[in-house]
Design a protein around this motif. Structure first.
Motif, short mmCIF file in Angstrom:
data_model
loop_
_atom_site.label_atom_id
_atom_site.label_comp_id
_atom_site.label_asym_id
_atom_site.label_seq_id
_atom_site.Cartn_x
_atom_site.Cartn_y
_atom_site.Cartn_z
N ASP A 14 31.38 1.45 29.89
CA ASP A 14 32.32 0.84 28.99
C ASP A 14 32.99 2.03 28.41
O ASP A 14 32.13 2.83 27.64
CB ASP A 14 31.75 -0.25 28.12
CG ASP A 14 32.88 -0.92 27.17
OD1 ASP A 14 33.88 -0.38 26.87
OD2 ASP A 14 32.50 -2.09 26.90
N ILE A 15 34.37 2.13 28.34
CA ILE A 15 34.76 3.21 27.83
C ILE A 15 34.55 3.03 26.22
O ILE A 15 34.63 4.36 25.44
CB ILE A 15 36.28 3.42 28.13
CG1 ILE A 15 37.02 4.89 27.56
CG2 ILE A 15 37.21 2.34 27.47
CD1 ILE A 15 37.56 5.51 28.76
N ALA A 26 44.38 3.20 28.01
CA ALA A 26 45.37 2.77 29.09
C ALA A 26 46.33 1.88 28.24
O ALA A 26 46.01 0.34 28.42
CB ALA A 26 44.49 2.21 30.35
N ASN A 28 50.10 0.22 26.88
CA ASN A 28 51.38 -0.26 27.30
C ASN A 28 52.37 0.55 26.21
O ASN A 28 52.01 0.89 25.18
CB ASN A 28 51.61 -1.64 27.35
CG ASN A 28 51.59 -2.28 26.10
OD1 ASN A 28 52.41 -2.16 25.14
ND2 ASN A 28 50.56 -3.26 25.95
N GLY A 34 46.91 -4.86 24.01
CA GLY A 34 46.94 -5.75 25.24
C GLY A 34 45.80 -6.07 25.73
O GLY A 34 44.71 -6.25 24.82
N GLY A 35 45.53 -6.46 27.10
CA GLY A 35 44.10 -6.52 27.56
C GLY A 35 43.35 -5.33 28.07
O GLY A 35 43.78 -4.28 27.48
N GLY A 36 42.35 -5.52 29.08
CA GLY A 36 41.93 -4.42 29.64
C GLY A 36 41.33 -3.34 28.85
O GLY A 36 40.71 -4.03 27.44
N VAL A 37 41.43 -2.15 28.86
CA VAL A 37 40.74 -1.14 28.25
C VAL A 37 41.46 -1.13 26.82
O VAL A 37 40.82 -0.88 25.58
CB VAL A 37 41.22 0.41 28.71
CG1 VAL A 37 40.97 1.38 27.98
CG2 VAL A 37 40.31 0.39 30.03
N ASP A 38 42.61 -1.44 26.66
CA ASP A 38 43.74 -1.52 25.33
C ASP A 38 43.02 -2.62 24.48
O ASP A 38 42.71 -2.26 23.34
CB ASP A 38 45.11 -1.67 25.93
CG ASP A 38 46.09 -1.50 24.88
OD1 ASP A 38 45.65 -0.78 23.98
OD2 ASP A 38 47.29 -1.79 24.83
N ALA A 124 40.34 4.62 34.35
CA ALA A 124 41.01 4.83 35.57
C ALA A 124 42.50 4.08 35.25
O ALA A 124 42.66 2.98 35.59
CB ALA A 124 40.45 4.19 36.82
N SER A 126 46.04 2.68 35.01
CA SER A 126 47.00 1.86 35.71
C SER A 126 46.27 1.15 36.98
O SER A 126 46.93 0.46 37.51
CB SER A 126 47.93 2.77 36.45
OG SER A 126 49.18 3.22 35.56
N THR A 127 44.94 1.25 37.03
CA THR A 127 44.13 0.39 38.08
C THR A 127 43.67 -0.77 37.82
O THR A 127 43.01 -1.27 38.64
CB THR A 127 43.09 1.32 38.71
OG1 THR A 127 42.11 1.28 37.66
CG2 THR A 127 43.12 2.81 39.02
N GLY A 128 44.17 -1.40 36.68
CA GLY A 128 43.91 -2.76 36.54
C GLY A 128 45.15 -3.70 36.47
O GLY A 128 45.59 -3.95 37.58
N VAL A 129 45.44 -4.08 35.27
CA VAL A 129 46.55 -5.00 35.01
C VAL A 129 47.84 -4.43 35.79
O VAL A 129 48.86 -5.01 36.19
CB VAL A 129 47.00 -5.11 33.55
CG1 VAL A 129 48.19 -5.73 33.42
CG2 VAL A 129 45.80 -5.75 33.02
N TYR A 130 47.93 -2.85 35.78
CA TYR A 130 49.28 -2.20 36.50
C TYR A 130 48.93 -2.08 38.10
O TYR A 130 50.06 -1.48 38.50
CB TYR A 130 49.32 -0.92 35.53
CG TYR A 130 50.18 -1.01 34.36
CD1 TYR A 130 50.62 -2.36 33.79
CD2 TYR A 130 50.46 -0.14 33.78
CE1 TYR A 130 51.15 -2.54 32.84
CE2 TYR A 130 51.01 -0.36 32.32
CZ TYR A 130 51.31 -1.48 31.75
OH TYR A 130 51.97 -1.67 30.80
N PHE A 161 34.43 0.97 35.40
CA PHE A 161 33.67 -0.22 35.09
C PHE A 161 32.79 -0.68 36.16
O PHE A 161 31.63 -1.10 35.79
CB PHE A 161 34.77 -1.33 34.94
CG PHE A 161 34.80 -2.24 33.65
CD1 PHE A 161 33.91 -1.61 32.52
CD2 PHE A 161 35.35 -3.16 33.41
CE1 PHE A 161 33.86 -2.41 31.27
CE2 PHE A 161 35.30 -4.03 32.09
CZ PHE A 161 34.51 -3.63 31.06
#
Ligand code: AR6
Length: 177
Positions: A14-15, A26, A28, A34-38, A124, A126-130, A161
């Motif tokens: 986990d970052i 990562a 926006n 936002g979600g994810g890492v953010d 990584a 852009s490799t999730g939501v994007y 992850f």
């Protein structure tokens, strides 16, 4: 004098748990979370990060942080001195946005170097939501870091992850060596 590029390490985890001088988010372009890492970084790092982001919006980035750029804030309660927010491109099948993704890594390293960071942890981008395919995202990440002299940064740690992402980075590290 020729500058050396950072050593690359790869960990599964986990970052937000990383001990590093700088942790890359990562984000926006709103910089407001936002979600994810953010989402994880803001949740764990606490409100000081969002306060810094709001100040950046009010001063330098009224229209938002452009894709491919990077900017630093406090890391709040994370085990880091700085969070470097960068905005990855949304993946497109009709347009090659690889250069923007490479720019995220390059610009984050430039900001890290300016801050005097020695260790930098990257997700990584852009490799999730994007929606960027993991194999290609990993290849661009590894290649760009290998091409970017960023003293005093001596270690770039990719923090992924899951097993699939780990395998993608392992392959990229082996192929590009
Ligand atoms: N630690 C390490 N990796 C993680 C973590 C974590 N805690 N959480 C997710 N990942 P993403 P993006 C992986 O979606 O694609 C946000 O809403 C995840 O499995 O966080 O650049 C922002 O506000 C994936 O491989 O970032 C933006 O709107 C990678 O980290 C948008 O998502 C990146 O996934 C940015 O999308």
């Amino acid at each position: 004098m020729t500058q050396s590029t950072p050593a690359i390490t790869l960990v599964r985890g986990d970052i937000t748990e990383q001990h590093a001088d700088a942790v890359v988010n990562a984000a926006n372009s709103s910089l407001l979370g936002g979600g994810g890492v953010d989402g994880a970084i803001h949740r764990k790092g606490g409100p000081e990060i969002l306060a810094d982001c709001r100040a950046l919006r009010a001063s330098r980035y009224g229209k938002g942080l452009p894709t491919g750029q990077a900017v630093a804030t406090t890391a709040g309660r994370l085990h880091a001195a700085h969070v470097i927010h960068t905005v990855g491109p949304v993946h497109s099948t009709t347009e090659d946005r690889s250069e923007l993704l490479a720019s995220c890594y390059r610009e984050s390293l430039r900001v890290a170097a300016e801050l005097g960071a020695r260790t930098v942890a990257f997700p990584a981008i852009s490799t999730g939501v994007y929606g960027w395919p993991l194999d290609d995202g990993a290849r661009i990440a590894v290649r760009t870091v290998r091409e970017t002299a960023a003293e005093p940064v001596t270690e770039v740690r990719f923090v992924v992850f899951d097993e699939t992402a780990y395998a993608a980075f392992e392959t990229a590290l082996a192929a590009d060596a």
